[in-house]
Design a protein around this motif. Structure first.
Motif, PDB file in Angstrom:
ATOM      1  N   PHE A  62     -17.022 101.282 -72.821  1.00 43.04           N
ATOM      2  CA  PHE A  62     -15.925 101.891 -73.576  1.00 43.04           C
ATOM      3  C   PHE A  62     -15.302 100.828 -74.468  1.00 43.04           C
ATOM      4  CE2 PHE A  62     -13.816  99.841 -70.097  1.00 43.04           C
ATOM      5  CZ  PHE A  62     -12.575  99.451 -70.579  1.00 43.04           C
ATOM      6  N   VAL A  63     -14.494 101.280 -75.398  1.00 41.22           N
ATOM      7  CA  VAL A  63     -13.766 100.372 -76.281  1.00 41.22           C
ATOM      8  C   VAL A  63     -12.296 100.410 -75.878  1.00 41.22           C
ATOM      9  CG1 VAL A  63     -13.073  99.901 -78.660  1.00 41.22           C
ATOM     10  CG2 VAL A  63     -15.381 100.744 -78.175  1.00 41.22           C
ATOM     11  N   PRO A  64     -11.732  99.262 -75.446  1.00 39.05           N
ATOM     12  CA  PRO A  64     -10.311  99.245 -75.071  1.00 39.05           C
ATOM     13  C   PRO A  64      -9.429  99.597 -76.269  1.00 39.05           C
ATOM     14  CG  PRO A  64     -11.413  97.224 -74.374  1.00 39.05           C
ATOM     15  CD  PRO A  64     -12.364  97.965 -75.269  1.00 39.05           C
ATOM     16  N   THR A  65      -8.455 100.484 -76.029  1.00 40.84           N
ATOM     17  CA  THR A  65      -7.552 100.888 -77.111  1.00 40.84           C
ATOM     18  C   THR A  65      -6.085 100.735 -76.744  1.00 40.84           C
ATOM     19  OG1 THR A  65      -7.640 103.180 -76.349  1.00 40.84           O
ATOM     20  CG2 THR A  65      -9.210 102.546 -78.081  1.00 40.84           C
ATOM     21  N   THR A  66      -5.799 100.365 -75.499  1.00 45.36           N
ATOM     22  CA  THR A  66      -4.413 100.235 -75.038  1.00 45.36           C
ATOM     23  C   THR A  66      -4.259  98.916 -74.293  1.00 45.36           C
ATOM     24  OG1 THR A  66      -4.230 102.634 -74.811  1.00 45.36           O
ATOM     25  CG2 THR A  66      -2.594 101.313 -73.644  1.00 45.36           C
ATOM     26  N   GLU A  67      -3.165  98.226 -74.544  1.00 45.85           N
ATOM     27  CA  GLU A  67      -2.893  96.975 -73.832  1.00 45.85           C
ATOM     28  C   GLU A  67      -2.469  97.273 -72.396  1.00 45.85           C
ATOM     29  OE1 GLU A  67      -3.309  93.793 -74.953  1.00 45.85           O
ATOM     30  OE2 GLU A  67      -4.129  94.693 -76.789  1.00 45.85           O
ATOM     31  N   MET A  68      -2.969  96.461 -71.462  1.00 45.93           N
ATOM     32  CA  MET A  68      -2.552  96.549 -70.065  1.00 45.93           C
ATOM     33  C   MET A  68      -2.417  95.111 -69.563  1.00 45.93           C
ATOM     34  SD  MET A  68      -4.190  98.542 -66.761  1.00 45.93           S
ATOM     35  CE  MET A  68      -5.771  97.697 -66.746  1.00 45.93           C
ATOM     36  N   ASP A  69      -1.198  94.725 -69.235  1.00 44.37           N
ATOM     37  CA  ASP A  69      -0.889  93.372 -68.793  1.00 44.37           C
ATOM     38  C   ASP A  69      -0.620  93.408 -67.292  1.00 44.37           C
ATOM     39  OD1 ASP A  69      -0.346  90.604 -69.342  1.00 44.37           O
ATOM     40  OD2 ASP A  69       1.773  91.050 -69.084  1.00 44.37           O
ATOM     41  N   VAL A  70      -1.443  92.694 -66.509  1.00 44.82           N
ATOM     42  CA  VAL A  70      -1.371  92.743 -65.053  1.00 44.82           C
ATOM     43  C   VAL A  70      -1.046  91.351 -64.517  1.00 44.82           C
ATOM     44  CG1 VAL A  70      -2.658  93.281 -62.941  1.00 44.82           C
ATOM     45  CG2 VAL A  70      -3.107  94.583 -65.037  1.00 44.82           C
ATOM     46  N   ASN A  71      -0.050  91.292 -63.615  1.00 43.11           N
ATOM     47  CA  ASN A  71       0.356  90.016 -63.016  1.00 43.11           C
ATOM     48  C   ASN A  71       0.658  90.195 -61.531  1.00 43.11           C
ATOM     49  OD1 ASN A  71       0.849  88.067 -65.436  1.00 43.11           O
ATOM     50  ND2 ASN A  71       1.799  89.998 -66.028  1.00 43.11           N
ATOM     51  N   PHE A  72       0.209  89.238 -60.730  1.00 45.51           N
ATOM     52  CA  PHE A  72       0.631  89.120 -59.337  1.00 45.51           C
ATOM     53  C   PHE A  72       1.573  87.935 -59.309  1.00 45.51           C
ATOM     54  CE2 PHE A  72      -3.310  91.491 -58.511  1.00 45.51           C
ATOM     55  CZ  PHE A  72      -2.834  92.439 -57.614  1.00 45.51           C
ATOM     56  N   GLY A  73       2.875  88.207 -59.265  1.00 41.59           N
ATOM     57  CA  GLY A  73       3.849  87.122 -59.372  1.00 41.59           C
ATOM     58  C   GLY A  73       3.674  86.445 -60.715  1.00 41.59           C
ATOM     59  N   ALA A  74       3.552  85.114 -60.717  1.00 41.79           N
ATOM     60  CA  ALA A  74       3.389  84.356 -61.958  1.00 41.79           C
ATOM     61  C   ALA A  74       1.928  84.300 -62.412  1.00 41.79           C
ATOM     62  CB  ALA A  74       3.918  82.939 -61.774  1.00 41.79           C
ATOM     63  N   LYS A  75       1.007  84.812 -61.600  1.00 40.01           N
ATOM     64  CA  LYS A  75      -0.427  84.732 -61.910  1.00 40.01           C
ATOM     65  C   LYS A  75      -0.857  85.921 -62.759  1.00 40.01           C
ATOM     66  CE  LYS A  75      -4.839  83.545 -61.080  1.00 40.01           C
ATOM     67  NZ  LYS A  75      -5.508  82.399 -61.538  1.00 40.01           N
ATOM     68  N   HIS A  76      -1.273  85.612 -63.999  1.00 38.57           N
ATOM     69  CA  HIS A  76      -1.773  86.638 -64.910  1.00 38.57           C
ATOM     70  C   HIS A  76      -3.216  86.970 -64.530  1.00 38.57           C
ATOM     71  CE1 HIS A  76      -2.238  88.976 -68.546  1.00 38.57           C
ATOM     72  NE2 HIS A  76      -3.363  88.328 -68.788  1.00 38.57           N
ATOM     73  N   VAL A  77      -3.546  88.254 -64.497  1.00 38.78           N
ATOM     74  CA  VAL A  77      -4.898  88.677 -64.143  1.00 38.78           C
ATOM     75  C   VAL A  77      -5.760  88.771 -65.396  1.00 38.78           C
ATOM     76  CG1 VAL A  77      -6.298  90.516 -63.118  1.00 38.78           C
ATOM     77  CG2 VAL A  77      -4.078  89.918 -62.112  1.00 38.78           C
ATOM     78  N   ASN A  78      -6.777  87.929 -65.433  1.00 36.07           N
ATOM     79  CA  ASN A  78      -7.819  87.981 -66.455  1.00 36.07           C
ATOM     80  C   ASN A  78      -9.104  88.411 -65.768  1.00 36.07           C
ATOM     81  OD1 ASN A  78      -6.387  86.844 -68.737  1.00 36.07           O
ATOM     82  ND2 ASN A  78      -6.419  84.927 -67.606  1.00 36.07           N
ATOM     83  N   ASN A  79     -10.018  89.015 -66.511  1.00 33.69           N
ATOM     84  CA  ASN A  79     -11.279  89.459 -65.925  1.00 33.69           C
ATOM     85  C   ASN A  79     -11.979  88.326 -65.186  1.00 33.69           C
ATOM     86  OD1 ASN A  79     -11.483  92.249 -66.590  1.00 33.69           O
ATOM     87  ND2 ASN A  79     -11.745  91.639 -68.724  1.00 33.69           N
ATOM     88  N   GLY A  80     -12.277  88.591 -63.911  1.00 35.69           N
ATOM     89  CA  GLY A  80     -13.034  87.635 -63.109  1.00 35.69           C
ATOM     90  C   GLY A  80     -12.223  86.526 -62.477  1.00 35.69           C
ATOM     91  N   CYS A  81     -10.896  86.526 -62.664  1.00 39.58           N
ATOM     92  CA  CYS A  81     -10.088  85.467 -62.054  1.00 39.58           C
ATOM     93  C   CYS A  81     -10.003  85.687 -60.542  1.00 39.58           C
ATOM     94  CB  CYS A  81      -8.694  85.393 -62.681  1.00 39.58           C
ATOM     95  SG  CYS A  81      -7.580  86.732 -62.218  1.00 39.58           S
ATOM     96  N   ASP A  82      -9.632  84.636 -59.829  1.00 41.11           N
ATOM     97  CA  ASP A  82      -9.501  84.716 -58.372  1.00 41.11           C
ATOM     98  C   ASP A  82      -8.046  84.960 -57.996  1.00 41.11           C
ATOM     99  OD1 ASP A  82     -12.223  84.215 -57.779  1.00 41.11           O
ATOM    100  OD2 ASP A  82     -11.909  82.076 -58.136  1.00 41.11           O
TER     101      ASP A  82
END
Length: 179
Positions: A21-41
């Protein structure tokens, strides 16, 4: 924005959980101060509470958020694929999931074996979906197992995702858990 999809292909999210699919909407995800990027731990202890998520879009738009573990119970034998960790509908755009209707409450990651992917997929709804009308299989309701993001989207006429992100998590040694 299409470059955002590449890590989803590499991480096998596209293919195993959703179609290309082609992303068309922003989605910002955080666990506390940790920003979630694809594949992060993300350590399970960091994810004890639901992430803070900001969803883009207009306030008149409505979104559905699905969070699953496609690697349950083990990445080498995902016989419970997908384990449903969270389901929220009717989230207004430019807000967060607390403004929507929770169908399945958040369940923290609990990877028993190996490195698990936890996938958050966002769909834009065509119409308001009464939370009470969402039907899940009895097994999914009871055990959260065997949810299927694609089938769910088809049954509820959600179309293709508008955003997705995934993180990896694995069981923490007892002496290293964050309190």
């Amino acid at each position: 924005m299409s470059s955002n999809v590449d890590p989803l292909v590499v991480g096998r999210v596209i293919g195993e959980v959703v179609d290309l699919f082609v992303p068309t909407t922003e989605m910002d995800v955080n666990f506390g101060a940790k920003h979630v990027n694809n594949g992060c731990d993300i350590k399970p202890s960091m994810a004890a509470d639901p992430p803070s998520i900001h969803i883009g879009g207009r306030p008149s738009h409505l979104f559905t958020l699905v969070m699953t573990d496609p690697d349950a119970p083990s990445p080498s034998e995902p016989s419970l694929r997908e384990c449903l960790h969270w389901l929220v509908v009717n989230i207004p755009g430019d807000t967060d999931p607390t403004q929507g209707e929770e169908v399945m409450p958040y369940m923290r990651p609990k990877p028993p074996l190996g490195i698990h992917r936890y996938v958050l997929v966002l769909f834009q709804q065509k119409v308001r979906v009464p939370a009470a009308s969402i039907e899940l299989s009895p097994e999914t309701v009871e055990t959260r197992a065997h949810f299927n993001t694609r089938d769910f989207a088809d049954r509820h006429d959600l179309g293709m995702p508008v955003a997705a992100v995934y993180f990896n998590s694995q069981k923490e040694p007892m002496n290293r858990r964050r309190h």
